[in-house]
Structures are given as structure tokens and as C-alpha cells.
Design a protein around this motif. Structure first.
Motif, PDB file in Angstrom:
ATOM      1  N   SER A  94     -22.714 -29.321   9.384  1.00 56.42           N
ATOM      2  CA  SER A  94     -23.300 -30.406  10.039  1.00 56.42           C
ATOM      3  C   SER A  94     -24.558 -29.971  10.509  1.00 56.42           C
ATOM      4  O   SER A  94     -25.366 -28.743  10.231  1.00 56.42           O
ATOM      5  N   VAL A  95     -25.451 -30.796  11.013  1.00 56.80           N
ATOM      6  CA  VAL A  95     -27.005 -30.535  11.485  1.00 56.80           C
ATOM      7  C   VAL A  95     -26.866 -29.328  12.346  1.00 56.80           C
ATOM      8  O   VAL A  95     -27.955 -28.555  12.181  1.00 56.80           O
ATOM      9  N   ASP A  96     -26.148 -29.389  13.407  1.00 55.61           N
ATOM     10  CA  ASP A  96     -26.234 -28.248  14.182  1.00 55.61           C
ATOM     11  C   ASP A  96     -25.232 -27.306  14.558  1.00 55.61           C
ATOM     12  O   ASP A  96     -25.054 -26.340  15.394  1.00 55.61           O
ATOM     13  N   HIS A  97     -24.261 -27.161  13.310  1.00 56.47           N
ATOM     14  CA  HIS A  97     -23.073 -26.214  13.571  1.00 56.47           C
ATOM     15  C   HIS A  97     -22.452 -26.029  12.358  1.00 56.47           C
ATOM     16  O   HIS A  97     -22.421 -27.098  11.397  1.00 56.47           O
ATOM     17  N   VAL A  98     -21.858 -24.930  12.157  1.00 57.36           N
ATOM     18  CA  VAL A  98     -20.992 -24.638  10.881  1.00 57.36           C
ATOM     19  C   VAL A  98     -19.349 -24.487  11.519  1.00 57.36           C
ATOM     20  O   VAL A  98     -19.488 -23.562  12.252  1.00 57.36           O
ATOM     21  N   THR A  99     -18.529 -25.094  11.137  1.00 57.27           N
ATOM     22  CA  THR A  99     -16.988 -24.895  11.740  1.00 57.27           C
ATOM     23  C   THR A  99     -16.247 -24.572  10.441  1.00 57.27           C
ATOM     24  O   THR A  99     -16.304 -25.116   9.325  1.00 57.27           O
ATOM     25  N   VAL A 100     -15.333 -23.492  10.549  1.00 55.35           N
ATOM     26  CA  VAL A 100     -14.360 -23.249   9.633  1.00 55.35           C
ATOM     27  C   VAL A 100     -12.941 -23.209  10.362  1.00 55.35           C
ATOM     28  O   VAL A 100     -13.000 -22.392  11.200  1.00 55.35           O
ATOM     29  N   ARG A 101     -12.022 -23.640   9.444  1.00 56.59           N
ATOM     30  CA  ARG A 101     -10.541 -23.617  10.011  1.00 56.59           C
ATOM     31  C   ARG A 101      -9.664 -23.148   8.915  1.00 56.59           C
ATOM     32  O   ARG A 101      -9.788 -23.807   7.750  1.00 56.59           O
ATOM     33  N   VAL A 102      -8.617 -22.467   9.270  1.00 56.57           N
ATOM     34  CA  VAL A 102      -7.483 -22.240   8.372  1.00 56.57           C
ATOM     35  C   VAL A 102      -6.345 -23.123   9.098  1.00 56.57           C
ATOM     36  O   VAL A 102      -5.959 -22.628  10.037  1.00 56.57           O
ATOM     37  N   VAL A 103      -5.589 -23.891   8.462  1.00 56.12           N
ATOM     38  CA  VAL A 103      -4.588 -24.845   8.746  1.00 56.12           C
ATOM     39  C   VAL A 103      -3.337 -24.454   7.857  1.00 56.12           C
ATOM     40  O   VAL A 103      -3.282 -24.565   6.463  1.00 56.12           O
ATOM     41  N   ASP A 104      -2.242 -24.141   8.426  1.00 54.44           N
ATOM     42  CA  ASP A 104      -0.918 -23.696   7.564  1.00 54.44           C
ATOM     43  C   ASP A 104      -0.279 -24.960   7.319  1.00 54.44           C
ATOM     44  O   ASP A 104      -0.537 -26.173   7.637  1.00 54.44           O
ATOM     45  N   LEU A 105       0.995 -24.980   6.562  1.00 55.22           N
ATOM     46  CA  LEU A 105       1.557 -26.114   6.138  1.00 55.22           C
ATOM     47  C   LEU A 105       2.637 -26.936   7.188  1.00 55.22           C
ATOM     48  O   LEU A 105       2.516 -28.181   7.176  1.00 55.22           O
ATOM     49  N   THR A 106       2.571 -26.201   8.458  1.00 60.75           N
ATOM     50  CA  THR A 106       2.924 -27.047   9.675  1.00 60.75           C
ATOM     51  C   THR A 106       1.977 -28.018  10.323  1.00 60.75           C
ATOM     52  O   THR A 106       2.367 -28.764  10.942  1.00 60.75           O
ATOM     53  N   GLY A 107       0.652 -27.692   9.879  1.00 64.19           N
ATOM     54  CA  GLY A 107      -0.225 -28.745  10.560  1.00 64.19           C
ATOM     55  C   GLY A 107      -1.089 -27.711  11.769  1.00 64.19           C
ATOM     56  O   GLY A 107      -1.930 -28.363  12.109  1.00 64.19           O
TER      57      GLY A 107
END
Length: 403
Positions: A94-107
Motif C-alpha cells: 500500500s502507499v504507507d505500509h507493506v504487510t505479509v502473512r502466511v495462512v494455513d489450510l484451516t484459515g
């Protein structure tokens, strides 16, 4: 003369389809039994049992020792999606941030990294390299937790198609090959990521998918989703599918003109919605130093802030009433900064909707104007997009547990 024969169904293709059917059924239920799956999908119990055994071997399902007797007959052991193995990597820029996440098969979120910075101060390759660094760190942590993302989804501002940001005026990006640049940067940092499948889309679309696939707003399948950030992003979901338009650019509600004589917008037009209801416009109009400061001023009854929020609500109502008349959604979902600002946006917004929507179905009591579900942001939607590929074709994204 011999009549042409119908091609026979490919047995491996049928089994592949049925594996997906069983995995999706368990995934949607969260916890269930073989008997319940068989009743749901219309296959015999022996057939379902065979498919379940293969999914257990692939590491996509797990079977607990406890029993579940939600139906007649003998209790069965509980099946659940595995919380190790294939996962989804979501990257939001985004303009003011970077977000990274890992989500497993359970959500469940298993890894999350956010870096707040002004991405307007750097060129596109530098921003994508920062995002790749965060993603590499997330992949290392995921590996320690026995997770292997099957791909990465990139959620990006502006018009996105074919792995390229066609234009993102807030960042000053035009025709940036984001998938290629991100992939090269990630591989340089983490060679094991070479060949990781990448997909990209507009951030508002990804946020809407997160809302849809999280079980978000009740049982909604047709809704408009607005994301308030620096600008205003929009997405349209119809019967559980994104409405993308002929070129993939549908949903740009932030650039609907709500006042033809209004201020010039970065897109080149005048009086666009985001010039009244975007985060940047609201902070400029109120003098607030961030969204929390804006909220605090509104709670304190600051006149300038209340006037700006009421004006933003009116302009949102003007834009949304046209969209509602055109598309007839079940609801409008407000995400991004809007949920915390709704107490001050909703009165004027609802007044506009009530007076302008021809069906007469939009009243303050209708409940059709809703805040987005918590934690359904674009990075989560991007991770979910990868997981849906796993659910659609389990064999393409898993290895036998003994391999």
C-alpha cells in the motif's frame, strides 16, 4: 455409418475432482466425519473413505482421536484440514505500509509481518525488494512451522492486470511488471523460492475476497466492498465471484465523480469520491495527524472534523446510491479505515442512500450497510487466493507424507 462415440470420462480426472470436492467439504465444515462428508457430496462411504485416506497421505487432512456423532449411526473420528503443509502467502503493498502473512489450510494466520513506511518516497523496484525481504523472512518462519506456501498473492494499489500495475497514481507507478520484479527479488534472497507461483490483483479486490471467504458478513454472496485507505478502493462480488469487467478494472468507485466542479484528482478528473472520502482527503480537511487522531477529534466533538466526516458520508452516499441502483447488492461493506469512522459517516451516508436508491430498501434499519469483518484485509485475501488453488486441485500442491 458408425455414429461417433462420446469420449469416456477420464478416471484420473474424476478422482482429482472428487479429491477437491472432499477437501473443500472438510475445509468448509472445519471439523466433520467421513459419513457426514459422504452425505454432503453424494458419494458412497467407501469412495469417500478412499479419498480421505489419500488426502491424509498427502498431508492435507488430519484425523483426530476424538469422535463426533453429529448424525445417526456410530460416531466417527473427526477430520480437519491440516495446519501444516501447503499454505498461502499474501503480500499487500500500500502507499504507507507493506504487510505479509502466511495462512494455513484451516484459515489461521501463522505468520504476519508489517512494515510501515512511505512507499511514495521510493521507486517501484525498491518497494518490491522491501516486500520480498519481508516475504523471505515470513517463508523462513513458515518453514520452521512445517508450512510450505503453494504460491504468493500480491495485493496492489491501482489498476492491475497480467502481472503488471498499469497505473497506481498514489505511488506514481505506471506499467510496472510487479510479479517479475517481486519474483526476482524474492529468489535472490531465498533461492528455494524460485518458481513459486505468483498472482496479483488490486488490493480492494483482495480485501473483498477475504470478506467473502472468511464467512464475513453473514451469508452474503452479492455485495459491494469499499476500502478506505489513502484513496478509496472498491470491489463488486456477485454470487460469490468478483465482477472484474472486460479488462479487469471494475470497481474503481473512488474515481466516480461526485462533484463535477470539485478539486482535481490524481487520476486527472475532477471531484472524484476519494478527494472527499479517502484517508488523505480527510486528514487534509481536518488537520489530523493520522486516523487515530482523526477518530479522537471526532469523539471529542471537534466541529471541523465532524463537518469533514459528514461531507465524506454524503459523498459516499452519492457514489454508492448510483452503484446500488445499478447492481442491486445485498449489502455494502465498508473496510479499511471506515469501520472506526462509521459512527460519524453513517448518518449522512444513509440519508443519501435512503433518498436516492429507487427500490426504497435502504433505510437506517435495513442493516444493509455493514463494517467489514475484523482482520479481513487485502493480504489475507491474497493468501486465501492461493489456498483456493490448493483446494481446487490438491494433487498439484501436495506431496505424500512419506516423500
Amino acid at each position: 455409418m458408425n455414429q461417433p462415440t462420446e469420449p469416456k470420462a477420464d478416471k484420473s480426472g474424476v478422482r482429482r475432482h472428487n479429491l477437491s470436492l472432499v477437501l473443500r467439504t472438510v475445509h468448509d465444515a472445519g471439523e466433520t466425519t467421513r459419513a457426514a462428508v459422504a452425505a454432503r457430496v453424494g458419494l458412497t462411504r467407501p469412495a469417500v473413505s478412499s479419498l480421505v485416506e489419500q488426502l491424509l497421505d498427502l498431508g492435507l487432512l488430519v484425523e483426530s482421536g476424538k469422535t463426533f456423532s453429529g448424525q445417526a449411526g456410530r460416531p466417527g473420528t473427526v477430520l480437519k484440514p491440516a495446519d501444516t503443509g501447503p499454505a498461502g502467502l499474501g503480500v499487500e503493498i500500500s502507499v504507507d505500509h507493506v504487510t505479509v502473512r502466511v495462512v494455513d489450510l484451516t484459515g489461521a494466520d501463522r505468520v504476519r509481518r508489517t512494515e510501515c513506511l512511505d512507499n511514495r518516497a521510493a521507486d517501484a523496484p525498491e518497494v518490491l525488494a522491501r516486500a520480498a525481504r519481508l516475504a523471505a523472512e515470513a517463508l523462513d518462519t513458515a518453514a520452521e512451522r512445517h508450512l510450505a506456501p503453494a504460491g504468493a498473492g500480491l495485493a496492489l494499489p491501482g489498476l492491475v492486470s497480467g502481472g503488471t500495475v498499469r497505473q497506481a497514481p498514489h505511488l506514481g507507478w505506471y506499467d510496472v511488471p510487479v510479479e517479475r520484479l517481486f519474483g526476482e527479488a524474492l529468489t535472490a534472497l531465498r533461492p528455494a523460492a524460485e518458481g513459486l507461483a505468483l498472482t496479483s490483483d488490486n488490493g480492494a479486490n483482495m480485501a473483498a475476497l477475504a470478506e467473502l471467504w472468511s464467512g464475513g458478513p453473514g451469508a452474503l454472496r452479492t455485495f459491494l466492498h469499499l476500502t478506505g485507505e489513502i484513496g478509496v478502493g472498491g470491489a463488486i462480488v456477485v454470487h460469490g465471484e468478483l465482477l472484474r469487467g472486460a479488462h479487469g478494472f471494475a470497481g474503481e468507485i473512488g474515481h466516480l465523480a461526485v462533484d463535477a466542479a470539485g478539486p482535481r484528482c490524481r487520476c486527472g478528473s475532477r471531484g472524484c469520491l476519494e478527494r472527499y472520502a479517502g484517508q488523505a482527503a480527510l486528514l487534509a480537511a481536518t488537520g489530523a495527524h493520522g486516523v487515530q487522531d482523526l477518530t479522537d477529534r471526532a469523539r471529542a466533538g471537534d466541529g471541523r472534523t465532524l463537518a469533514a466526516l459528514a461531507d465524506a458520508g454524503r459523498m459516499l452516499g452519492r457514489a454508492l446510491s448510483g452503484a446500488v441502483n445499478l447492481l442491486d447488492p445485498e449489502a455494502v461493506v465498508l473496510g479499511g479505515i471506515y469501520p472506526q469512522l462509521m459512527p460519524w459517516l453513517v448518518p449522512a451516508l444513509t440519508e443519501e442512500l435512503s433518498s436516492r436508491v429507487v427500490s426504497g430498501l435502504w433505510t437506517p434499519e435495513s442493516g444493509r450497510l455493514r463494517p467489514a469483518s475484523p482482520a479481513t484485509d487485502a493480504s489475507r485475501g491474497a493468501a486465501f487466493l492461493v489456498l483456493h488453488d490448493v483446494l481446487a486441485d490438491p494433487l498439484a500442491h501436495a506431496k505424500p507424507s512419506g516423500a
